[in-house]
Design an enzyme around this catalytic site. Sequence first.
Site, PDB file in Angstrom:
ATOM      1  N   GLU A  30       8.083  19.044  -2.008  1.00 14.00           N
ATOM      2  CA  GLU A  30       8.435  19.119  -3.422  1.00 14.00           C
ATOM      3  C   GLU A  30       8.400  20.575  -3.891  1.00 14.00           C
ATOM      4  OE1 GLU A  30       6.563  14.692  -4.199  1.00 14.00           O
ATOM      5  OE2 GLU A  30       5.332  16.465  -4.491  1.00 14.00           O
ATOM      6  N   SER A  74       8.798  12.108  -4.398  1.00 13.68           N
ATOM      7  CA  SER A  74       8.820  10.830  -3.677  1.00 13.68           C
ATOM      8  C   SER A  74       8.010  10.970  -2.395  1.00 13.68           C
ATOM      9  CB  SER A  74      10.265  10.450  -3.311  1.00 13.68           C
ATOM     10  OG  SER A  74      11.095  10.372  -4.441  1.00 13.68           O
ATOM     11  N   GLU A  75       6.696  11.060  -2.536  1.00 18.54           N
ATOM     12  CA  GLU A  75       5.872  11.368  -1.355  1.00 18.54           C
ATOM     13  C   GLU A  75       6.053  10.340  -0.240  1.00 18.54           C
ATOM     14  OE1 GLU A  75       4.496  11.392  -4.453  1.00 18.54           O
ATOM     15  OE2 GLU A  75       4.081  13.522  -4.775  1.00 18.54           O
ATOM     16  N   PHE A  98      -0.740  18.384  -2.704  1.00 22.73           N
ATOM     17  CA  PHE A  98      -2.205  18.318  -2.739  1.00 22.73           C
ATOM     18  C   PHE A  98      -2.624  17.131  -1.869  1.00 22.73           C
ATOM     19  CE2 PHE A  98      -1.095  20.536  -6.594  1.00 22.73           C
ATOM     20  CZ  PHE A  98      -2.103  21.473  -6.779  1.00 22.73           C
ATOM     21  N   ASP A 100      -4.750  15.145  -2.320  1.00 24.19           N
ATOM     22  CA  ASP A 100      -5.101  14.035  -3.218  1.00 24.19           C
ATOM     23  C   ASP A 100      -3.923  13.070  -3.434  1.00 24.19           C
ATOM     24  OD1 ASP A 100      -7.723  15.500  -4.645  1.00 24.19           O
ATOM     25  OD2 ASP A 100      -6.128  16.833  -4.005  1.00 24.19           O
ATOM     26  N   ILE A 102      -2.280  11.721  -1.169  1.00 23.35           N
ATOM     27  CA  ILE A 102      -2.136  10.933   0.054  1.00 23.35           C
ATOM     28  C   ILE A 102      -2.029   9.431  -0.254  1.00 23.35           C
ATOM     29  CG2 ILE A 102      -4.635  10.663   0.503  1.00 23.35           C
ATOM     30  CD1 ILE A 102      -1.955  11.420   3.157  1.00 23.35           C
ATOM     31  N   HIS A 144      -6.931  16.829  -8.011  1.00 26.70           N
ATOM     32  CA  HIS A 144      -6.271  17.930  -7.295  1.00 26.70           C
ATOM     33  C   HIS A 144      -7.271  18.801  -6.537  1.00 26.70           C
ATOM     34  CE1 HIS A 144      -3.167  16.809 -10.209  1.00 26.70           C
ATOM     35  NE2 HIS A 144      -2.287  17.477  -9.501  1.00 26.70           N
TER      36      HIS A 144
END
Lengths: 343, 322
Positions: A30, A74-75, A98, A100, A102, A144
């Site tokens: 991103e 869109s992880e 980050f 976080d 995940i 974060h």
Amino acid sequence: MARRITFMKAINEALDQAMEQDERVILLGEDIAGGADVKHLADKNEDAWGGVFGVTKGLMPKYGRERVIDTPISEMGYMGAAVGAAATGLRPVSELMFNDFIGFCLDTILAQGSKMRYMFGGKAKIPLTVRTCHGAGASAAAQHSGSYYGILGSIPGVKVVVPATPYDAKGLLLAAIKDDNLVIFSEDKTLYGLKDEVPQAAYEVEIGKAKIKRSGTDLTIVTIGKMLYVGLETAEKLAKDGIETEVIDLLTVAPWDQETVLNSVKKTGRLIIIDEANPHNNTATDIASVVSDQVFDYLDGPVKCVCAPNTPVPFATNLEQLYLPNSQRVMETAAELIADLKN
Amino acid sequence: MKELDVKQTAWIYKKMNDIRNFEDQVHQIFTTGSIPGFVHLYAGEESVAVGVCAHLTDKDYITSTHRGHGHCIAKGCDLAGMMAEIYGKETGLCKGKGGSMHIADIDKGMLGANGMVGGGFPIAVGAGLRNKYLKTADVVVCFFGDGAANEGTFHESVNMAAIWKLPVIFVNENNSFAEATPQWYASGSKTIAERAAAYGIPGETVDGKDLTAVYKAAGKAIDRARRGKGPMILECRTYRNYGHFEGDEQKYKALDGKEKKYADQDCIKDFRKYAIANKLLTVEQADQIAATSKADIAAAVKFAENSPIPRPETLYDNVFAD
């Protein structure tokens, strides 16, 4: 004088050299360039950000948007796409802004990328590097600032590296990209500005190998990531009392270097592990368990873990500083272990 | 697009029979306890996998689902190797390490059945990104069920494929039920295909029980993707003959309601009639193919049953590539 560059520049240089060496290396993430499809930037071949911290700055102008790919927010989608691209022959480096985040994309690592080779009877290779950042100390608050390298490292089929110096950041990242497995490269965001000597030429630092940063015979301190500096500060203080501390920078959290750690504990008989992760089921507890199991007879005292407390990361600066393991806490812990040496 | 010819028809009819016979056999054997774990059978949906894969080569990729046996067979995976895998034998396609839900054969472009509903979407996008990056004309087909359409990965992946114009065809197998929950209950949109409009790509719904309809629509979609025109959603309305998994009582099936049209159709019988009527197969040829298929599946079962279980030391193999 040797060249000194920042931790961030070292990572950028590793990516640059990996991309130069191998066209299969692409970057996904991103805003790793930022400003995609914005005409005035395209006209000047400029990126807008180069990553939220600027780690990938300049790579898009050099390698183009075909290789430095800005994804939508869109992880799950792009991290999974990185797995798919790796399974079909590219060598992607995807950035999770980050660690976080995940939660949005864990499936792609937990159930897909880490398991394909095993589930498919050895037919798949997943040469994927996931760059992400962890760590408290930047006033980034609870969503974060977490440190989840240990959790990720407990998944079979995943390697996790956590560099503490610019030199190791560059060498480990180049090794990660060359590795045929899913490697998570976790950067401490508070180290980005740290400067040190880094060779210009490409080189690799071996994954799975810890480094002894200071030799000693009385006490072993194993550190992860920026906890190296807490360990070294403590060793310095202890030296004034004549206590010789061996400080080991673990570098790879999974699979961690049992040989180096166990040999050190055999020599010193005392062990403190400093891990910024929350205290339960983290890398420190795993090391403690293996050490107790393997070299119990060499121990002169209990294995001690100095970790973050079992809380989310607080925002207020004073609380955040309390959250982070520091040298004072390690000194207090060490005092218990070395009491017999002082008598 | 390649029109259905005699050769293609024989291939299709054989593959459809293979899938049906394979699944009917697994259904029977499962009751004996010889197959560990659980299996999700594809019988009834043959025309989708076969009608789509008829247009693909080994260089094209597919991603599959937990109901993946049909996709594997249609994409060319070895029947005996598949059966042995389902039995958990060392001769299995994945050496007994994957089982029914993880059969894969990357050399055949089969990127794996997937135990995660919706897990295949982003992987298909990644393979599509790879094809585009390497400037190949190869495509990726992402098979997914009506249940997976409601996973977040659907949205993220279809959107990414759309903005990057990737050669990915999202083939929805709408068999009316996500496990025990009807599609008409679980989806805000009436069809899955109409969601395509939200991503600025084409969507089409076809009768997934009609091989010729799937074959035609898939051929167009795949041709389009090969020409660099980007992704689309092809929704195939179909029905599964068995339950969600073996042992499912299927109390949710009404069979007299909206599903009846699909439940009553047998796509293999229909295709046989079509092929014979259009002189693409003779009755004798069709009978011969059906008999060969039965024999092939029987041989696959025999191979699986006679194969050794994995050696204990293989437990540790292939966690990492060296």
